[in-house]
Design a protein around this motif. Structure first.
Motif, short mmCIF file in Angstrom:
data_model
loop_
_atom_site.label_atom_id
_atom_site.label_comp_id
_atom_site.label_asym_id
_atom_site.label_seq_id
_atom_site.Cartn_x
_atom_site.Cartn_y
_atom_site.Cartn_z
N ASP A 1 32.81 35.48 54.17
CA ASP A 1 32.36 34.76 55.31
C ASP A 1 33.85 34.68 56.35
O ASP A 1 33.62 33.73 57.34
N LYS A 2 34.74 35.39 56.04
CA LYS A 2 36.10 35.37 56.84
C LYS A 2 36.19 36.91 57.54
O LYS A 2 36.49 37.59 56.53
N TYR A 3 36.77 36.93 58.94
CA TYR A 3 36.94 38.15 59.40
C TYR A 3 38.05 37.90 60.29
O TYR A 3 38.44 37.19 60.52
N ALA A 4 38.59 39.24 60.53
CA ALA A 4 39.67 39.29 61.73
C ALA A 4 38.76 40.01 62.83
O ALA A 4 38.04 41.09 62.46
N ALA A 5 39.05 39.53 63.87
CA ALA A 5 38.25 40.04 65.07
C ALA A 5 39.23 40.17 66.46
O ALA A 5 40.03 39.28 66.35
N ILE A 6 38.86 40.85 67.13
CA ILE A 6 39.69 40.70 68.64
C ILE A 6 38.64 40.70 69.88
O ILE A 6 37.47 40.66 69.60
N SER B 1 40.40 38.72 76.71
CA SER B 1 41.61 37.93 76.70
C SER B 1 42.56 38.64 75.85
O SER B 1 43.76 38.18 75.73
N ASN B 2 42.45 39.57 74.97
CA ASN B 2 43.11 40.48 74.08
C ASN B 2 43.61 39.66 73.08
O ASN B 2 44.93 39.60 72.90
N GLU B 3 42.80 38.57 72.55
CA GLU B 3 43.00 37.69 71.46
C GLU B 3 42.43 38.08 70.14
O GLU B 3 41.31 38.65 70.19
N THR B 4 43.57 38.10 69.13
CA THR B 4 43.03 38.31 67.82
C THR B 4 42.52 36.94 67.24
O THR B 4 43.50 36.04 67.65
N PHE B 5 41.75 36.82 66.49
CA PHE B 5 41.10 35.51 65.80
C PHE B 5 40.64 35.70 64.61
O PHE B 5 40.31 36.91 64.15
N TYR B 6 40.42 34.76 63.73
CA TYR B 6 40.08 34.62 62.40
C TYR B 6 38.71 34.01 62.33
O TYR B 6 38.93 32.91 61.68
N ASP C 1 33.41 27.16 65.26
CA ASP C 1 34.69 26.23 64.96
C ASP C 1 36.15 27.14 64.96
O ASP C 1 37.12 26.59 65.17
N THR C 2 35.82 28.50 64.92
CA THR C 2 37.02 29.37 65.03
C THR C 2 37.04 30.40 65.97
O THR C 2 37.16 31.60 65.75
N ILE C 3 36.37 30.04 67.30
CA ILE C 3 36.12 31.16 68.22
C ILE C 3 37.34 31.17 68.95
O ILE C 3 38.34 30.28 68.99
N PRO C 4 37.85 32.27 69.69
CA PRO C 4 38.97 32.37 70.33
C PRO C 4 38.86 31.78 71.68
O PRO C 4 37.90 30.95 72.19
N GLU C 5 40.10 31.36 72.37
CA GLU C 5 40.34 30.56 73.46
C GLU C 5 39.40 30.95 74.80
O GLU C 5 38.85 30.06 75.21
N PHE C 6 39.26 32.13 74.62
CA PHE C 6 38.36 32.72 75.74
C PHE C 6 36.78 32.05 75.58
O PHE C 6 36.42 31.41 76.69
N CYS C 7 36.36 32.08 74.57
CA CYS C 7 34.90 31.44 74.43
C CYS C 7 34.77 29.89 74.53
O CYS C 7 34.38 29.18 75.10
N ARG C 8 36.28 29.42 74.29
CA ARG C 8 36.18 27.78 73.96
C ARG C 8 36.40 27.22 75.37
O ARG C 8 35.63 26.23 75.93
N LYS C 9 36.99 28.07 76.28
CA LYS C 9 37.19 27.85 77.89
C LYS C 9 36.17 28.36 78.79
O LYS C 9 35.91 27.89 79.98
N TYR C 10 35.18 29.22 78.18
CA TYR C 10 34.37 29.75 79.30
C TYR C 10 33.34 28.79 79.75
O TYR C 10 32.61 28.16 79.07
N LYS C 11 33.04 28.98 80.91
CA LYS C 11 31.82 28.18 81.67
C LYS C 11 31.09 29.26 82.41
O LYS C 11 31.75 29.94 83.28
#
Ligand code: SF4
Ligand code: SF4
Length: 161
Positions: A29-34, A38-43, A84-94
């Motif tokens: 249930d844990k991944y690495a993704a990009i 926003s060119n963010e790596t997230f986990y 709970d572990t989304i990248p900043e892009f998703c967190r800030k998206y409106k």
């Protein structure tokens, strides 16, 4: 200023398949993704509530969906399996910068700088005749006029900027 509230309609995530890519599996249930915008790596870690249903290999990536978007629940809501572990892009998206309400129901929204998204004929007519006729080169003044026109006509405006 109102706080943007996501209605969990899933539309924005349904177009993110070409940008959100899984690059590795870090464990159960844990991944690495990009996130390619926003060119963010997230986990991302799959939330406990979705662990039984989430299957990275079966997601509808071919349809353009983000691989972490779950199918609709019984109420028609599309949740993110890794919220709970989304990248900043998703967190800030409106998806919209304003919403317009009539009798506490969403009647329309402002997308981009001046695009009305609405099925409300009266609102569309106001937009054409009293909002888009105001000069947009002074955008702050344009928005003030928009708020006045709509509130004078019984709409409530939420501004998220
Ligand atoms: S951000 Fe907007 S488009 Fe995306 S799920 Fe929320 S309400 Fe829907
Ligand atoms: S990670 Fe979650 S919030 Fe971000 S695009 Fe994918 S489903 Fe949507």
């Amino acid at each position: 200023m109102a706080e943007f509230e996501c209605t969990v309609c899933g539309r924005c995530c349904m177009g993110m398949g070409r940008y959100v890519k899984v690059t590795g599996v870090m464990g159960p249930d844990k991944y690495a993704a990009i996130h390619g915008i926003s060119n963010e790596t997230f986990y991302p870690v799959v939330l406990k509530a979705f662990r039984g249903d989430f299957d990275i290999d079966k997601k509808k990536v071919a349809m353009g969906w983000c691989p972490f978007l779950m199918d609709a629940d019984d109420e028609g809501k599309y949740y993110c399996a890794v919220h709970d572990t989304i990248p900043e892009f998703c967190r800030k998206y409106k998806c919209v910068s304003m919403r317009f309400y009539k009798s506490e129901t969403i009647a329309g929204s402002l997308r981009g700088r001046t695009t009305l998204v609405s099925d409300d004929g009266a609102l569309k007519s106001l937009w054409d005749n009293s909002v888009m006729t105001f000069p947009v080169d002074d955008y702050a003044a344009w928005k003030e006029n928009l708020k006045k026109v709509l509130s004078d006509n019984g709409y409530t405006v939420e501004d998220y900027d």
